[in-house]
Design an enzyme around this catalytic site. Structure first.
Site, PDB file in Angstrom:
ATOM      1  N   ASP A  46      -3.571   4.240  -2.167  1.00  0.00           N
ATOM      2  CA  ASP A  46      -4.460   4.773  -1.126  1.00  0.00           C
ATOM      3  C   ASP A  46      -4.421   6.299  -1.151  1.00  0.00           C
ATOM      4  OD1 ASP A  46      -5.957   5.107   1.206  1.00  0.00           O
ATOM      5  OD2 ASP A  46      -4.293   4.610   2.540  1.00  0.00           O
ATOM      6  N   ASP A  90     -13.632  14.840  -4.674  1.00  0.00           N
ATOM      7  CA  ASP A  90     -13.744  16.084  -5.450  1.00  0.00           C
ATOM      8  C   ASP A  90     -14.988  15.949  -6.319  1.00  0.00           C
ATOM      9  OD1 ASP A  90     -13.125  18.488  -6.940  1.00  0.00           O
ATOM     10  OD2 ASP A  90     -11.013  18.174  -6.466  1.00  0.00           O
ATOM     11  N   ILE A  91     -15.215  16.868  -7.240  1.00  0.00           N
ATOM     12  CA  ILE A  91     -16.392  16.748  -8.111  1.00  0.00           C
ATOM     13  C   ILE A  91     -16.194  15.539  -9.035  1.00  0.00           C
ATOM     14  CG2 ILE A  91     -17.019  19.190  -8.001  1.00  0.00           C
ATOM     15  CD1 ILE A  91     -15.726  19.497 -10.801  1.00  0.00           C
ATOM     16  N   LYS A 109      -7.392   8.246  -1.615  1.00  0.00           N
ATOM     17  CA  LYS A 109      -8.659   8.760  -1.046  1.00  0.00           C
ATOM     18  C   LYS A 109      -9.201   9.988  -1.771  1.00  0.00           C
ATOM     19  CE  LYS A 109      -7.590   7.230   3.712  1.00  0.00           C
ATOM     20  NZ  LYS A 109      -6.162   6.830   3.635  1.00  0.00           N
ATOM     21  N   ARG A 162       3.670  -0.670  10.463  1.00  0.00           N
ATOM     22  CA  ARG A 162       4.855  -0.677  11.324  1.00  0.00           C
ATOM     23  C   ARG A 162       5.243  -2.035  11.909  1.00  0.00           C
ATOM     24  NH1 ARG A 162       2.452   4.475  14.231  1.00  0.00           N
ATOM     25  NH2 ARG A 162       0.626   3.355  13.446  1.00  0.00           N
ATOM     26  N   THR A 215     -11.391   6.812  10.974  1.00  0.00           N
ATOM     27  CA  THR A 215     -11.435   6.315  12.358  1.00  0.00           C
ATOM     28  C   THR A 215     -10.904   7.349  13.350  1.00  0.00           C
ATOM     29  OG1 THR A 215      -9.373   5.210  11.878  1.00  0.00           O
ATOM     30  CG2 THR A 215     -11.348   3.845  11.890  1.00  0.00           C
ATOM     31  N   LYS A 230       0.852  -1.190   0.000  1.00  0.00           N
ATOM     32  CA  LYS A 230       0.000   0.000   0.000  1.00  0.00           C
ATOM     33  C   LYS A 230       0.885   1.235   0.000  1.00  0.00           C
ATOM     34  CE  LYS A 230      -1.978   2.100   3.599  1.00  0.00           C
ATOM     35  NZ  LYS A 230      -2.357   3.495   3.742  1.00  0.00           N
TER      36      LYS A 230
HETATM   37  O1  C5P Z   1       1.653   1.110  10.850  1.00  0.00           O
HETATM   38  P1  C5P Z   1       0.209   0.712  10.880  1.00  0.00           P
HETATM   39  O2  C5P Z   1      -0.004  -0.791  10.823  1.00  0.00           O
HETATM   40  O3  C5P Z   1      -0.568   1.360  11.995  1.00  0.00           O
HETATM   41  O4  C5P Z   1      -0.338   1.295   9.502  1.00  0.00           O
HETATM   42  C1  C5P Z   1      -1.684   1.220   9.129  1.00  0.00           C
HETATM   43  C2  C5P Z   1      -1.904   1.855   7.801  1.00  0.00           C
HETATM   44  O5  C5P Z   1      -3.314   1.909   7.570  1.00  0.00           O
HETATM   45  C3  C5P Z   1      -1.409   3.284   7.682  1.00  0.00           C
HETATM   46  O6  C5P Z   1      -1.024   3.486   6.305  1.00  0.00           O
HETATM   47  C4  C5P Z   1      -2.615   4.109   8.014  1.00  0.00           C
HETATM   48  O7  C5P Z   1      -2.608   5.365   7.385  1.00  0.00           O
HETATM   49  C5  C5P Z   1      -3.739   3.257   7.453  1.00  0.00           C
HETATM   50  N1  C5P Z   1      -5.036   3.463   8.077  1.00  0.00           N
HETATM   51  C6  C5P Z   1      -5.265   3.266   9.426  1.00  0.00           C
HETATM   52  N2  C5P Z   1      -6.510   3.471   9.948  1.00  0.00           N
HETATM   53  C7  C5P Z   1      -7.505   3.858   9.150  1.00  0.00           C
HETATM   54  C8  C5P Z   1      -7.306   4.031   7.782  1.00  0.00           C
HETATM   55  C9  C5P Z   1      -6.036   3.832   7.281  1.00  0.00           C
HETATM   56  O8  C5P Z   1      -4.367   2.917  10.163  1.00  0.00           O
HETATM   57  N3  C5P Z   1      -8.708   4.009   9.658  1.00  0.00           N
END
Ligand code: C5P
Length: 238
Positions: free
Chosen positions: A63, A68-69, A65, A218, A127, A36
């Protein structure tokens, strides 16, 4: 392993550094189900950077997101399809006309190029937003209801699925049916550091709840040996 027996792990490569992203992508090829790349990487390295990291792999979740129009989102999607993503996303809050325009642009451009159409999925309620934030932007809560409302709208517009948090999986699987793709971040292997994630599930729990794809950053990218960390997660799922 999820339904089709494929590797469900999408590794989130969140870095502006091209070389670091290339190294991670290379070292994880064959071990994860896909990668991603999001706004941080894209704004630093552009489409050329995406092509360098993901080019030819066919397993990219782009990703970005879009919101826009309809005409502008359609143009953005057509341009994105040239990067051959497996999945791309738009904000469901952009509305039905925008979502339909995104889907049609993905269909038309991939047909023109003779490549598989990327899955187009929706983002419902971020979230990071709580009930107070929803009210501040004039959206009707509770957040859990707004998530289902936007996911149903995305499905009715023909979108392939949504991104959702682990605790939304069950409600969305019930509301949107078995064929609706659920892409789920907020995953932490047992014993892993939480970072800034608050409500998490383990990979096993999320798959058992009905997730199709797990977005994991991570716990893999921050490990001393990312490929070994990814293999350990897959062992947990096997
Ligand atoms: O490092 P980690 O496992 O927390 O990364 C999660 C990934 O998912 C990141 O790229 C984060 O931006 C994305 N993400 C998230 N929660 C969301 C939507 C996307 O952690 N609600």
């Amino acid at each position: 392993m999820p339904r089709e027996g494929r590797n469900p792990v999408l590794v989130a490569i969140d870095t502006p550094e091209l070389d670091q992203a290339k190294t991670l992508s290379r070292s994880l090829a064959g071990t994860v189900g896909g990668i991603k790349l999001g706004l941080e990487f894209f704004n630093a390295n552009g489409p050329a950077g995406v092509a360098e990291v993901a080019g030819g792999r066919g397993d990219l979740f782009l990703d970005l997101k879009y919101h826009d129009i309809p005409n502008t989102v359609a143009g953005a999607v057509r341009a994105a399809v040239r990067l051959r993503p497996m999945i791309l996303n738009v904000h469901a809050g952009g509305g039905p006309a925008m979502m339909r325009a995104a889907l049609k642009a993905a269909e038309d451009e991939s047909a023109r190029l003779g490549i598989p159409r990327p899955k187009v999925i929706g983002v419902t309620v971020l979230t990071s937003m709580d009930e107070g934030d929803l009210e501040a932007v004039g959206q009707q809560g509770p957040a859990a209801d707004q998530v289902v409302r936007l996911a149903r709208l995305a499905r009715d517009c023909g979108l392939d699925g949504v991104v959702c948090s682990p605790r939304e999986i069950e409600a969305l699987r019930g509301a949107c049916g078995p064929g609706f793709t659920l892409v789920v971040p907020g995953i932490r292997p047992a014993g892993a550091a939480m970072g800034d994630q608050k409500r998490v599930m383990t990979p096993r729990e999320a798959i058992d709840a009905g997730a199709d794809w797990l977005v994991i950053g991570r716990p893999i990218t921050g490990a001393p040996d990312p490929a070994a960390a990814a293999r350990e997660i897959l062992r947990e799922l096997a």
